[in-house]
Write a protein that holds these residues in place. Structure first.
Motif, PDB file in Angstrom:
ATOM      1  N   VAL A   4       1.147  -1.132  -0.061  1.00  0.00           N
ATOM      2  CA  VAL A   4       0.493  -0.184   0.203  1.00  0.00           C
ATOM      3  C   VAL A   4       0.820   1.226   0.486  1.00  0.00           C
ATOM      4  CG1 VAL A   4      -2.213   1.881   1.177  1.00  0.00           C
ATOM      5  CG2 VAL A   4      -2.054  -1.503   1.065  1.00  0.00           C
ATOM      6  N   GLN A   5       0.681   1.809  -0.834  1.00  0.00           N
ATOM      7  CA  GLN A   5       1.408   3.427  -0.474  1.00  0.00           C
ATOM      8  C   GLN A   5       0.240   4.165  -0.928  1.00  0.00           C
ATOM      9  OE1 GLN A   5       4.315   3.632  -3.219  1.00  0.00           O
ATOM     10  NE2 GLN A   5       5.199   5.070  -2.885  1.00  0.00           N
ATOM     11  N   LEU A   6       0.860   5.950  -0.049  1.00  0.00           N
ATOM     12  CA  LEU A   6      -0.043   6.637  -0.340  1.00  0.00           C
ATOM     13  C   LEU A   6       0.587   8.140  -0.872  1.00  0.00           C
ATOM     14  CD1 LEU A   6      -3.276   6.406   2.451  1.00  0.00           C
ATOM     15  CD2 LEU A   6      -3.472   6.009  -0.051  1.00  0.00           C
ATOM     16  N   GLN A   7       1.395   8.437  -2.137  1.00  0.00           N
ATOM     17  CA  GLN A   7       1.722   9.265  -2.243  1.00  0.00           C
ATOM     18  C   GLN A   7       1.331  10.894  -2.120  1.00  0.00           C
ATOM     19  OE1 GLN A   7       5.217   8.552  -2.696  1.00  0.00           O
ATOM     20  NE2 GLN A   7       5.336  10.322  -2.723  1.00  0.00           N
ATOM     21  N   ALA A   8       1.817  11.505  -1.283  1.00  0.00           N
ATOM     22  CA  ALA A   8       1.089  12.508  -0.740  1.00  0.00           C
ATOM     23  C   ALA A   8       2.296  13.695  -1.876  1.00  0.00           C
ATOM     24  CB  ALA A   8       1.125  13.105   0.283  1.00  0.00           C
ATOM     25  N   SER A   9       1.975  15.127  -2.274  1.00  0.00           N
ATOM     26  CA  SER A   9       2.641  16.026  -3.289  1.00  0.00           C
ATOM     27  C   SER A   9       2.302  17.142  -3.546  1.00  0.00           C
ATOM     28  CB  SER A   9       3.014  15.670  -5.045  1.00  0.00           C
ATOM     29  OG  SER A   9       1.714  15.035  -5.425  1.00  0.00           O
ATOM     30  N   GLY A  10       2.494  18.285  -4.115  1.00  0.00           N
ATOM     31  CA  GLY A  10       2.110  19.260  -3.974  1.00  0.00           C
ATOM     32  C   GLY A  10       2.272  20.322  -3.090  1.00  0.00           C
ATOM     33  N   GLY A  11       3.110  20.373  -1.399  1.00  0.00           N
ATOM     34  CA  GLY A  11       3.266  21.255  -0.545  1.00  0.00           C
ATOM     35  C   GLY A  11       4.757  21.679  -1.196  1.00  0.00           C
ATOM     36  N   GLY A  12       5.157  23.352  -0.411  1.00  0.00           N
ATOM     37  CA  GLY A  12       5.493  23.559  -0.754  1.00  0.00           C
ATOM     38  C   GLY A  12       5.748  25.277   0.317  1.00  0.00           C
ATOM     39  N   LEU A  13       6.552  26.665  -0.339  1.00  0.00           N
ATOM     40  CA  LEU A  13       6.022  27.144   0.347  1.00  0.00           C
ATOM     41  C   LEU A  13       5.602  29.029  -0.698  1.00  0.00           C
ATOM     42  CD1 LEU A  13       7.789  29.228   2.391  1.00  0.00           C
ATOM     43  CD2 LEU A  13       9.675  30.188   0.860  1.00  0.00           C
ATOM     44  N   VAL A  14       4.475  28.867  -0.040  1.00  0.00           N
ATOM     45  CA  VAL A  14       3.638  30.570  -0.324  1.00  0.00           C
ATOM     46  C   VAL A  14       3.716  31.456   0.623  1.00  0.00           C
ATOM     47  CG1 VAL A  14       2.584  28.124  -1.560  1.00  0.00           C
ATOM     48  CG2 VAL A  14       1.626  29.243   0.692  1.00  0.00           C
ATOM     49  N   GLN A  15       2.731  32.439   0.520  1.00  0.00           N
ATOM     50  CA  GLN A  15       2.618  34.126   1.054  1.00  0.00           C
ATOM     51  C   GLN A  15       1.109  33.302   1.360  1.00  0.00           C
ATOM     52  OE1 GLN A  15       4.035  37.200  -1.010  1.00  0.00           O
ATOM     53  NE2 GLN A  15       5.983  37.240  -0.575  1.00  0.00           N
ATOM     54  N   ALA A  16       1.262  34.385   2.823  1.00  0.00           N
ATOM     55  CA  ALA A  16      -0.606  34.080   3.035  1.00  0.00           C
ATOM     56  C   ALA A  16      -1.619  34.796   2.200  1.00  0.00           C
ATOM     57  CB  ALA A  16      -0.080  34.708   4.494  1.00  0.00           C
ATOM     58  N   GLY A  17      -2.201  33.948   2.362  1.00  0.00           N
ATOM     59  CA  GLY A  17      -3.716  34.584   1.289  1.00  0.00           C
ATOM     60  C   GLY A  17      -2.817  34.008  -0.182  1.00  0.00           C
ATOM     61  N   ASP A  18      -2.100  32.540  -0.354  1.00  0.00           N
ATOM     62  CA  ASP A  18      -2.218  32.183  -1.439  1.00  0.00           C
ATOM     63  C   ASP A  18      -2.702  30.761  -1.630  1.00  0.00           C
ATOM     64  OD1 ASP A  18       1.571  32.821  -2.498  1.00  0.00           O
ATOM     65  OD2 ASP A  18      -0.347  34.294  -2.901  1.00  0.00           O
ATOM     66  N   SER A  19      -3.378  29.986  -2.588  1.00  0.00           N
ATOM     67  CA  SER A  19      -3.565  28.679  -3.021  1.00  0.00           C
ATOM     68  C   SER A  19      -2.648  28.018  -3.727  1.00  0.00           C
ATOM     69  CB  SER A  19      -4.686  29.088  -3.493  1.00  0.00           C
ATOM     70  OG  SER A  19      -5.614  29.752  -3.026  1.00  0.00           O
ATOM     71  N   LEU A  20      -2.879  26.168  -2.764  1.00  0.00           N
ATOM     72  CA  LEU A  20      -1.943  25.747  -3.317  1.00  0.00           C
ATOM     73  C   LEU A  20      -2.980  24.321  -3.414  1.00  0.00           C
ATOM     74  CD1 LEU A  20       0.945  25.568  -2.806  1.00  0.00           C
ATOM     75  CD2 LEU A  20       1.151  24.681  -0.514  1.00  0.00           C
ATOM     76  N   ARG A  21      -2.620  23.480  -4.291  1.00  0.00           N
ATOM     77  CA  ARG A  21      -3.297  22.336  -4.521  1.00  0.00           C
ATOM     78  C   ARG A  21      -2.451  20.851  -4.180  1.00  0.00           C
ATOM     79  NH1 ARG A  21      -6.517  19.641  -9.065  1.00  0.00           N
ATOM     80  NH2 ARG A  21      -4.327  18.709 -10.041  1.00  0.00           N
ATOM     81  N   LEU A  22      -2.730  20.365  -3.141  1.00  0.00           N
ATOM     82  CA  LEU A  22      -2.269  19.312  -2.513  1.00  0.00           C
ATOM     83  C   LEU A  22      -2.553  17.966  -3.277  1.00  0.00           C
ATOM     84  CD1 LEU A  22      -1.924  19.436   0.680  1.00  0.00           C
ATOM     85  CD2 LEU A  22      -0.375  19.890  -0.529  1.00  0.00           C
ATOM     86  N   SER A  23      -1.724  16.898  -3.435  1.00  0.00           N
ATOM     87  CA  SER A  23      -2.440  15.558  -4.501  1.00  0.00           C
ATOM     88  C   SER A  23      -2.004  14.155  -4.039  1.00  0.00           C
ATOM     89  CB  SER A  23      -2.298  15.203  -5.341  1.00  0.00           C
ATOM     90  OG  SER A  23      -2.667  16.479  -6.097  1.00  0.00           O
ATOM     91  N   CYS A  24      -2.781  13.286  -3.896  1.00  0.00           N
ATOM     92  CA  CYS A  24      -2.683  12.046  -3.043  1.00  0.00           C
ATOM     93  C   CYS A  24      -2.877  10.429  -3.597  1.00  0.00           C
ATOM     94  CB  CYS A  24      -3.314  11.551  -1.657  1.00  0.00           C
ATOM     95  SG  CYS A  24      -2.897  10.109  -0.645  1.00  0.00           S
ATOM     96  N   GLU A  25      -2.235  10.109  -4.320  1.00  0.00           N
ATOM     97  CA  GLU A  25      -2.816   9.294  -5.346  1.00  0.00           C
ATOM     98  C   GLU A  25      -2.388   7.824  -4.042  1.00  0.00           C
ATOM     99  OE1 GLU A  25      -0.790   8.795  -9.468  1.00  0.00           O
ATOM    100  OE2 GLU A  25      -0.985   6.626  -9.546  1.00  0.00           O
ATOM    101  N   ALA A  26      -3.221   7.271  -4.506  1.00  0.00           N
ATOM    102  CA  ALA A  26      -2.974   5.551  -3.601  1.00  0.00           C
ATOM    103  C   ALA A  26      -2.489   4.795  -5.081  1.00  0.00           C
ATOM    104  CB  ALA A  26      -4.216   5.643  -2.852  1.00  0.00           C
ATOM    105  N   SER A  27      -1.878   3.509  -4.378  1.00  0.00           N
ATOM    106  CA  SER A  27      -1.803   2.751  -5.038  1.00  0.00           C
ATOM    107  C   SER A  27      -1.876   1.286  -4.202  1.00  0.00           C
ATOM    108  CB  SER A  27      -0.361   2.350  -5.594  1.00  0.00           C
ATOM    109  OG  SER A  27       0.875   2.998  -4.830  1.00  0.00           O
TER     110      SER A  27
END
Length: 125
Positions: free
Chosen positions: A1-24
């Motif tokens: 079983v693997q849950l691979q999360a991605s999409g994190g990073g450094l952003v400024q307050a007020g910004d948007s970000l999308r995280l993904s998690c692909e399962a296998s």
């Protein structure tokens, strides 16, 4: 079983970000999925959950109205769209899977069967 999360990073307050998690390794479409987050030295905090068919979602009070959880069962992937980010959203974000088809999945991390490795989100002021 693997849950691979991605999409994190450094952003400024007020910004948007999308995280993904692909399962296998799991029959994704019969698993409830959730996002939790954790700051070193603190307990893991519930962020959002989505039922196996996407019919029901639930959010923690601190993210309600700013974050949206969704899933694509054809892609075995769950997403977390984060907007109006605040410095207090800084944490490691983990996706989790719970083998259940109940309509209102748990908000308790210990009730989830699998956790991913996490992705770091840093929000600067």
């Amino acid at each position: 079983v693997q849950l691979q999360a991605s999409g994190g990073g450094l952003v400024q307050a007020g910004d948007s970000l999308r995280l993904s998690c692909e399962a296998s390794g799991i029959p994704f479409s019969v698993y409830a999925m959730a996002w939790f987050r954790q700051v070193p030295g603190k307990e893991r905090e519930f962020v959002a959950t989505i039922s196996w068919n996407g019919g029901n979602t639930f959010y923690g009070d601190s993210v309600k109205g700013r974050f949206t959880i969704s899933r694509d069962n054809a892609r075995n992937t769950v997403y977390l769209q984060m907007s109006s980010l605040k410095p207090e959203d800084t944490a490691i974000y983990y996706c989790a899977a719970d083998l259940t088809t109940i309509q209102y999945p748990s908000v308790r991390p210990h009730e989830y069967d699998h956790f991913g490795q996490g992705t770091l989100v840093t929000v600067s002021s």
